[in-house]
Design a protein around this motif. Structure first.
Motif, short mmCIF file in Angstrom:
data_model
loop_
_atom_site.label_atom_id
_atom_site.label_comp_id
_atom_site.label_asym_id
_atom_site.label_seq_id
_atom_site.Cartn_x
_atom_site.Cartn_y
_atom_site.Cartn_z
N GLU A 1 0.84 -1.21 0.00
CA GLU A 1 0.00 0.00 0.00
C GLU A 1 0.88 1.26 0.00
O GLU A 1 0.62 2.20 -0.74
CB GLU A 1 -0.91 0.02 1.23
CG GLU A 1 -2.07 -0.93 1.17
CD GLU A 1 -2.87 -0.97 2.47
OE1 GLU A 1 -2.45 -0.35 3.48
OE2 GLU A 1 -3.92 -1.64 2.49
N LEU A 2 1.89 1.25 0.84
CA LEU A 2 2.80 2.39 0.92
C LEU A 2 3.55 2.59 -0.39
O LEU A 2 3.61 3.71 -0.92
CB LEU A 2 3.79 2.20 2.07
CG LEU A 2 4.84 3.29 2.24
CD1 LEU A 2 4.20 4.61 2.61
CD2 LEU A 2 5.86 2.87 3.30
N ALA B 1 2.77 1.58 -3.42
CA ALA B 1 1.84 1.98 -4.48
C ALA B 1 1.41 3.43 -4.35
O ALA B 1 1.16 4.11 -5.34
CB ALA B 1 0.62 1.07 -4.48
N SER B 2 1.37 3.95 -3.13
CA SER B 2 0.94 5.34 -2.93
C SER B 2 2.01 6.35 -3.35
O SER B 2 1.70 7.49 -3.66
CB SER B 2 0.56 5.58 -1.47
OG SER B 2 1.71 5.56 -0.64
N VAL B 3 3.26 5.93 -3.40
CA VAL B 3 4.34 6.86 -3.73
C VAL B 3 4.48 7.06 -5.23
O VAL B 3 4.83 8.14 -5.69
CB VAL B 3 5.69 6.38 -3.12
CG1 VAL B 3 6.83 7.27 -3.55
CG2 VAL B 3 5.58 6.33 -1.61
N ARG B 4 4.19 6.06 -6.03
CA ARG B 4 4.25 6.12 -7.49
C ARG B 4 5.68 6.32 -8.02
O ARG B 4 5.98 7.26 -8.74
CB ARG B 4 3.33 7.18 -8.06
CG ARG B 4 1.88 7.04 -7.67
CD ARG B 4 1.27 5.70 -7.96
NE ARG B 4 1.26 5.43 -9.38
CZ ARG B 4 1.20 4.24 -9.91
NH1 ARG B 4 1.14 3.18 -9.17
NH2 ARG B 4 1.21 4.07 -11.21
N CYS C 1 -1.46 -4.54 -6.79
CA CYS C 1 -1.92 -3.42 -7.62
C CYS C 1 -3.08 -3.83 -8.52
O CYS C 1 -4.04 -3.07 -8.67
CB CYS C 1 -0.75 -2.87 -8.45
SG CYS C 1 0.46 -1.97 -7.45
N ASN D 1 -6.28 -3.97 -6.56
CA ASN D 1 -6.73 -2.66 -6.10
C ASN D 1 -6.86 -1.63 -7.21
O ASN D 1 -7.02 -0.44 -6.93
CB ASN D 1 -5.78 -2.16 -5.00
CG ASN D 1 -5.91 -2.99 -3.75
OD1 ASN D 1 -6.88 -2.87 -3.03
ND2 ASN D 1 -4.94 -3.86 -3.50
N ILE E 1 -4.73 -0.44 -9.38
CA ILE E 1 -3.60 0.49 -9.50
C ILE E 1 -2.78 0.06 -10.71
O ILE E 1 -2.40 -1.11 -10.84
CB ILE E 1 -2.72 0.46 -8.23
CG1 ILE E 1 -3.57 0.89 -7.02
CG2 ILE E 1 -1.50 1.35 -8.39
CD1 ILE E 1 -2.91 0.59 -5.68
#
Length: 193
Positions: A88-89, A91-94, A111, A114, A116
């Motif tokens: 999750e962390l 994937a949130s940074v990109r 991903c 979810n 992503i």
């Protein structure tokens, strides 16, 4: 923010950062317990007559009759979800480019589940330099340097395979051009695991 934090944030915002996932990052949960790779592979070693597990290289020495059995057990280990909170962390940074030195695809699977966007490729060692991959912060790439655990043919389980694979990676133009260019332009590398 500290100077280091500013540099990292700036590098990520400007597509000049690479996240490298180490070989010990992947964990598997089984029956409410976390199983680490080295423990699982040590257990595999105990099941192979005269088999030896080398934890520093994550490879085995064994009678060839046990090749299929070892690959199946390794496939089973890598078939879990991994550390969901960590994914999750990440994937949130990109990050535009994520290099994975483990053969797992748990981040990609996370991903996909979810919604992503994350491309997935793995190094094969033949014609990879001609493979054109377009990626960036909106179209990130997870690139497995040591194969894909979902393909039993790609699993590296002994010193001979490891040596051959490293020989394929080492030449200057072995990786796809877009990855080589991104690595050349990157000014920040973050190592996890």
């Amino acid at each position: 923010m500290t100077e280091i934090t500013n540099t990292i944030v700036n590098s990520i915002e400007n597509n000049k950062c690479v996240l490298i996932l180490g070989p010990d990052l992947y964990l598997k949960e089984f029956e409410g317990k976390i199983i680490e790779k080295k423990k699982c592979f040590s257990d595999i070693e105990k099941e192979i007559p005269n088999g030896i597990y080398f934890p520093e290289e994550d490879v085995f020495d064994f009678n060839p009759l046990y090749r299929r059995s070892i690959k199946n057990r390794i496939f089973e280990f890598f078939s879990g979800e991994g550390d969901i909170k960590l994914y999750e962390l990440i994937a949130s940074v990109r990050f535009p480019l994520i290099l994975n030195v483990s053969p797992d695809s748990a981040l990609k699977d996370f991903c996909d589940v979810n919604g992503i966007t994350l491309q997935f490729e793995s190094f094969h060692g033949f014609n990879d330099e001609n493979n054109s991959i377009n990626f960036g912060s909106d179209n990130a790439l997870l690139y497995n340097l040591f194969g894909n655990s979902k393909d039993l043919q790609e699993l590296i389980i002994d010193h001979k395979q490891l040596f051959k694979h490293i020989q394929k990676i080492l030449p200057e133009h072995s990786l796809p051009l877009s990855i080589r260019q991104h690595l050349s332009n990157a000014n920040c590398f973050i190592f996890l695991g």
